[in-house]
Design a protein around this motif. Sequence first.
Motif, PDB file in Angstrom:
ATOM      1  N   ARG A 267       0.949  -1.347   0.118  1.00 46.13           N
ATOM      2  CA  ARG A 267      -0.096  -0.022  -0.028  1.00 46.13           C
ATOM      3  C   ARG A 267       0.910   1.429  -0.067  1.00 46.13           C
ATOM      4  O   ARG A 267       0.508   2.173  -0.703  1.00 46.13           O
TER       5      ARG A 267
ATOM      6  N   GLU B 145       2.263   1.804  -3.443  1.00 47.41           N
ATOM      7  CA  GLU B 145       1.161   2.342  -4.469  1.00 47.41           C
ATOM      8  C   GLU B 145       0.769   3.959  -3.910  1.00 47.41           C
ATOM      9  O   GLU B 145       0.902   4.735  -4.939  1.00 47.41           O
ATOM     10  N   MET B 146       1.027   4.352  -2.771  1.00 44.31           N
ATOM     11  CA  MET B 146       0.784   5.841  -2.421  1.00 44.31           C
ATOM     12  C   MET B 146       1.931   6.555  -3.011  1.00 44.31           C
ATOM     13  O   MET B 146       1.689   7.651  -3.415  1.00 44.31           O
TER      14      MET B 146
ATOM     15  N   ASP C  19       3.903   5.838  -5.681  1.00 38.14           N
ATOM     16  CA  ASP C  19       3.772   5.926  -6.919  1.00 38.14           C
ATOM     17  C   ASP C  19       2.667   7.003  -7.244  1.00 38.14           C
ATOM     18  O   ASP C  19       2.728   7.773  -8.429  1.00 38.14           O
ATOM     19  N   GLU C  20       1.396   6.801  -6.536  1.00 41.42           N
ATOM     20  CA  GLU C  20       0.319   7.992  -7.022  1.00 41.42           C
ATOM     21  C   GLU C  20       0.844   9.516  -6.705  1.00 41.42           C
ATOM     22  O   GLU C  20       0.358  10.323  -7.500  1.00 41.42           O
ATOM     23  N   ALA C  21       1.440   9.594  -5.465  1.00 46.07           N
ATOM     24  CA  ALA C  21       2.154  10.773  -5.346  1.00 46.07           C
ATOM     25  C   ALA C  21       2.984  11.531  -6.311  1.00 46.07           C
ATOM     26  O   ALA C  21       2.882  12.551  -6.744  1.00 46.07           O
TER      27      ALA C  21
ATOM     28  N   ALA D  36       3.217  10.522  -9.404  1.00 44.69           N
ATOM     29  CA  ALA D  36       2.173  10.726 -10.810  1.00 44.69           C
ATOM     30  C   ALA D  36       1.621  12.253 -10.385  1.00 44.69           C
ATOM     31  O   ALA D  36       1.495  12.975 -11.821  1.00 44.69           O
ATOM     32  N   LEU D  37       1.243  12.420  -9.240  1.00 43.62           N
ATOM     33  CA  LEU D  37       0.380  13.557  -9.329  1.00 43.62           C
ATOM     34  C   LEU D  37       1.464  14.803  -9.264  1.00 43.62           C
ATOM     35  O   LEU D  37       1.014  15.885  -9.888  1.00 43.62           O
TER      36      LEU D  37
END
Length: 200
Positions: free
Chosen positions: A24, A27-28, A30-32, A34-35
Amino acid sequence: MEHDDVDMTGADGTEAELDDMKKRLKEMEDEAAALREMQAKVEKEMGAVQEPSTAAASQASREEVDSRSVFVGNVDYACTPEEVQQHFQSCGTVNRVTIRTDKFGQPKGYAYVEFVEVEAVQEAILLNESELHGRQLKVSAKRTNIPGMKQFRGRRPNPAMGGFRSRGPNPFVPTPFIYNPYGYGKVPRMRMPMRYSPYF
């Protein structure tokens, strides 16, 4: 959270939870990332991230365009850009006419006319006080707005607040505050006596 207390050789449930948390967390992250990448892309498109040389170049190009433009005031609300262009056609080649509008799309009563030649500005200023739609136009050379330089208009002095500035020896020294015994902005009222008197 202390990791020393957790026994890794213990139950398989703890290891599975730990792996799940790591997954998790990854994933967080990677998301940050990408943002952040998306935000940088949007800022680049919007021109928010400008190098000083780019900003200076855009300011210079704006000044160059403004040197070929005139401000036209007192424009009739029913006037179209084509009519304004026709009015200034004799001065030189009109590149663009901008009639400013408010947020509802209603004209504000002034326009900007951009010419191809710089000399056309002097010719257009000669059309000051000429009539269009029965209204006298106010024509002047367009000035360049410098970002962050807002014209300061001082507040008008309020006699009830005190602190009037005199035009005497030094107008920059504020006068002391005069205390109003009747309260802020109030003036004394003359009252009639309460008791009846035949002599008044």
